[in-house]
Design an enzyme around this catalytic site. Structure first.
Site, PDB file in Angstrom:
ATOM      1  N   HIS A  60       7.978  -3.078  35.653  1.00 14.63           N
ATOM      2  CA  HIS A  60       8.841  -4.251  35.479  1.00 14.63           C
ATOM      3  C   HIS A  60       9.609  -4.525  36.767  1.00 14.63           C
ATOM      4  O   HIS A  60      10.347  -3.661  37.256  1.00 14.63           O
ATOM      5  CB  HIS A  60       9.793  -4.015  34.304  1.00 14.63           C
ATOM      6  CG  HIS A  60       9.070  -3.940  32.992  1.00 14.63           C
ATOM      7  ND1 HIS A  60       9.414  -3.072  31.983  1.00 14.63           N
ATOM      8  CD2 HIS A  60       7.993  -4.643  32.552  1.00 14.63           C
ATOM      9  CE1 HIS A  60       8.582  -3.251  30.957  1.00 14.63           C
ATOM     10  NE2 HIS A  60       7.710  -4.192  31.281  1.00 14.63           N
ATOM     11  N   GLU A  63      13.427  -3.755  37.594  1.00 14.27           N
ATOM     12  CA  GLU A  63      13.967  -2.419  37.303  1.00 14.27           C
ATOM     13  C   GLU A  63      14.008  -1.590  38.591  1.00 14.27           C
ATOM     14  O   GLU A  63      13.221  -0.675  38.815  1.00 14.27           O
ATOM     15  CB  GLU A  63      13.138  -1.785  36.178  1.00 14.27           C
ATOM     16  CG  GLU A  63      13.265  -2.629  34.906  1.00 14.27           C
ATOM     17  CD  GLU A  63      12.369  -2.213  33.744  1.00 14.27           C
ATOM     18  OE1 GLU A  63      11.701  -1.162  33.821  1.00 14.27           O
ATOM     19  OE2 GLU A  63      12.345  -2.959  32.745  1.00 14.27           O
ATOM     20  N   GLU A 258      13.823   5.874  30.831  1.00 14.91           N
ATOM     21  CA  GLU A 258      14.702   4.729  31.104  1.00 14.91           C
ATOM     22  C   GLU A 258      15.876   5.284  31.907  1.00 14.91           C
ATOM     23  O   GLU A 258      16.687   6.058  31.398  1.00 14.91           O
ATOM     24  CB  GLU A 258      15.201   4.106  29.798  1.00 14.91           C
ATOM     25  CG  GLU A 258      14.107   3.528  28.913  1.00 14.91           C
ATOM     26  CD  GLU A 258      13.571   2.173  29.369  1.00 14.91           C
ATOM     27  OE1 GLU A 258      14.072   1.631  30.378  1.00 14.91           O
ATOM     28  OE2 GLU A 258      12.642   1.670  28.716  1.00 14.91           O
TER      29      GLU A 258
HETATM   30  O1  0X9 Z   1      10.000  -2.397  26.583  1.00 18.57           O
HETATM   31  C1  0X9 Z   1       9.541  -1.665  27.463  1.00 18.57           C
HETATM   32  O2  0X9 Z   1       8.475  -1.875  28.011  1.00 18.57           O
HETATM   33  C2  0X9 Z   1      10.349  -0.436  27.907  1.00 18.57           C
HETATM   34  N1  0X9 Z   1      11.726  -0.760  28.034  1.00 18.57           N
HETATM   35  S1  0X9 Z   1      12.221  -1.756  29.239  1.00 18.57           S
HETATM   36  O3  0X9 Z   1      13.613  -2.097  28.986  1.00 18.57           O
HETATM   37  N2  0X9 Z   1      12.181  -0.979  30.597  1.00 18.57           N
HETATM   38  O4  0X9 Z   1      11.362  -2.901  29.284  1.00 18.57           O
HETATM   39  C3  0X9 Z   1      10.232   0.646  26.859  1.00 18.57           C
HETATM   40  C4  0X9 Z   1       8.871   0.957  26.402  1.00 18.57           C
HETATM   41  C5  0X9 Z   1       8.892   2.161  25.521  1.00 18.57           C
HETATM   42  N3  0X9 Z   1       7.923   2.074  24.500  1.00 18.57           N
HETATM   43  C6  0X9 Z   1       8.212   1.702  23.223  1.00 18.57           C
HETATM   44  N4  0X9 Z   1       9.414   1.471  22.820  1.00 18.57           N
HETATM   45  N5  0X9 Z   1       7.194   1.609  22.416  1.00 18.57           N
HETATM   46 ZN    ZN Z   2      10.691  -1.532  31.949  1.00 18.43          ZN
END
Ligand code: 0X9
Ligand code: ZN
Length: 315
Positions: A60, A63, A258
């Site tokens: 991303h 980030e 994270e």
């Molecule tokens: O949403 C995402 O891709 C990740 N968080 S972010 O805020 N960096 O975008 C987390 C992905 C973790 N996987 C799941 N929650 N399934």
């Molecule tokens: Zn992310």
């Protein structure tokens, strides 16, 4: 580091430490930028493949710390080789692959304006409009399900099909041609969490041993970083992310970290540069801890002194 500063660093480091590091391209982004991975190992490339681990950063674009942590991990490993006993042994016996920038097009775009653009996805577009695909919804395990969108302007747009994007294709091809990879860690920000599969369901991993390896390692990395270990879906359900694919398709022990901060109020995606060093310092021990187990992550089941929930009693 912006993209050109990052790439200059990667070149400089690998030129300075050619006996233990090498820079290679595993593909190109949608806009044609090279996708770089650094290999850190004293084992010659042609030789029998030693145990391997892969670190990924910056799926991303916005980030920013998810670029810095893997970059500084590279530096830490090469600079301490021959000085620190543990690191010397890791580099002598293992293959450590580090890719700080999965999404160079997005990252370059993100910093084109001041303030930054809050751009998340890659730069997929059509007919003069750019919508972008969420690279962490584009992997091909349970692709297309909950927690991803088929609307191209959504922040979690999954693309037209699994692995539709050159960035995820490159990672797929790389992982599938390096069967010695036993662990993957993908850095994101923010929230200070250590996440492990599953992300597509609230169910736990079916295989008890694999579940416990993830739980123990997440707990240990949580202790080292101060971040909270939990199953990915406890954050929210998503489909098509890196770690569900890596574990679900290939049985690779997989984590998403994270990074700092815990909250938007502490800087969100763009904390101040003064945070880079403290965040790196917390995360290096967790990375070294994983590298230690690259030969066989299941070893942690015997060696950990952690006690998880008591086993179910049979009456
Ligand atoms: O949403 C995402 O891709 C990740 N968080 S972010 O805020 N960096 O975008 C987390 C992905 C973790 N996987 C799941 N929650 N399934
Ligand atoms: Zn992310």
């Amino acid at each position: 580091h912006n993209l050109s500063e990052l790439n200059a660093e990667l070149k400089k480091i690998t030129e300075t430490y050619p006996h233990i590091s090498a820079l290679s391209e595993i593909g190109h982004s949608l806009e044609g930028r090279p996708l770089y991975v650094v290999r850190i190992s004293a084992v010659p490339k042609e030789q029998e493949h030693p145990p391997a681990i892969l670190f990924l950063g910056t799926h991303h674009a916005r980030e920013h710390l998810s670029t810095e942590v893997p970059l500084f991990l590279i530096k830490h490993l090469v600079e301490n080789y021959g000085k620190n006993e543990e690191i010397t042994a890791f580099v002598n016996n293992k293959e450590i692959w580090i890719m700080p920038m999965v999404n160079p097009d997005g990252a370059d775009y993100d910093v084109q304006d001041s303030p930054y653009k809050w751009w998340r996805k890659n730069r997929r577009g059509e007919n003069g409009t750019t919508f972008g695909v969420d690279l962490n919804r584009n992997y091909g395990f349970k692709w297309g399900g909950e927690g991803s969108s088929d609307w191209r302007y959504s922040q979690t747009y999954r693309g037209t099909e699994p692995f539709s994007e050159p960035e995820t294709q490159a990672i797929k091809a790389f992982v599938e041609s390096h069967k010695n990879i036993s662990i993957i860690l993908s850095y994101h920000s923010f929230s200070e969490l250590i996440l492990y599969p599953w992300g597509h369901t609230y169910d736990s991993i079916e295989d008890d041993k694999a579940l416990h390896v993830h739980e123990i390692m997440a707990q240990e990395m949580g202790r080292m970083t101060g971040y909270t270990p939990q199953q990915s879906s406890d954050l929210y359900i998503t489909t098509g992310d890196t770690t569900d694919w890596a574990f679900g398709e290939h049985g690779i022990i997989s984590f998403t970290i994270e990074l700092y901060p815990a909250t938007l109020g502490d800087g969100g995606f763009y904390p101040s540069a003064s945070q880079i060093q403290p965040v790196v310092n917390k995360n290096i021990p967790a990375a070294l801890y994983l590298i230690q187990y690259a030969d066989n992550p299941y070893r942690v089941l015997r060696e950990s002194h952690h006690r998880l929930a008591a086993p179910k009693m049979m009456f």
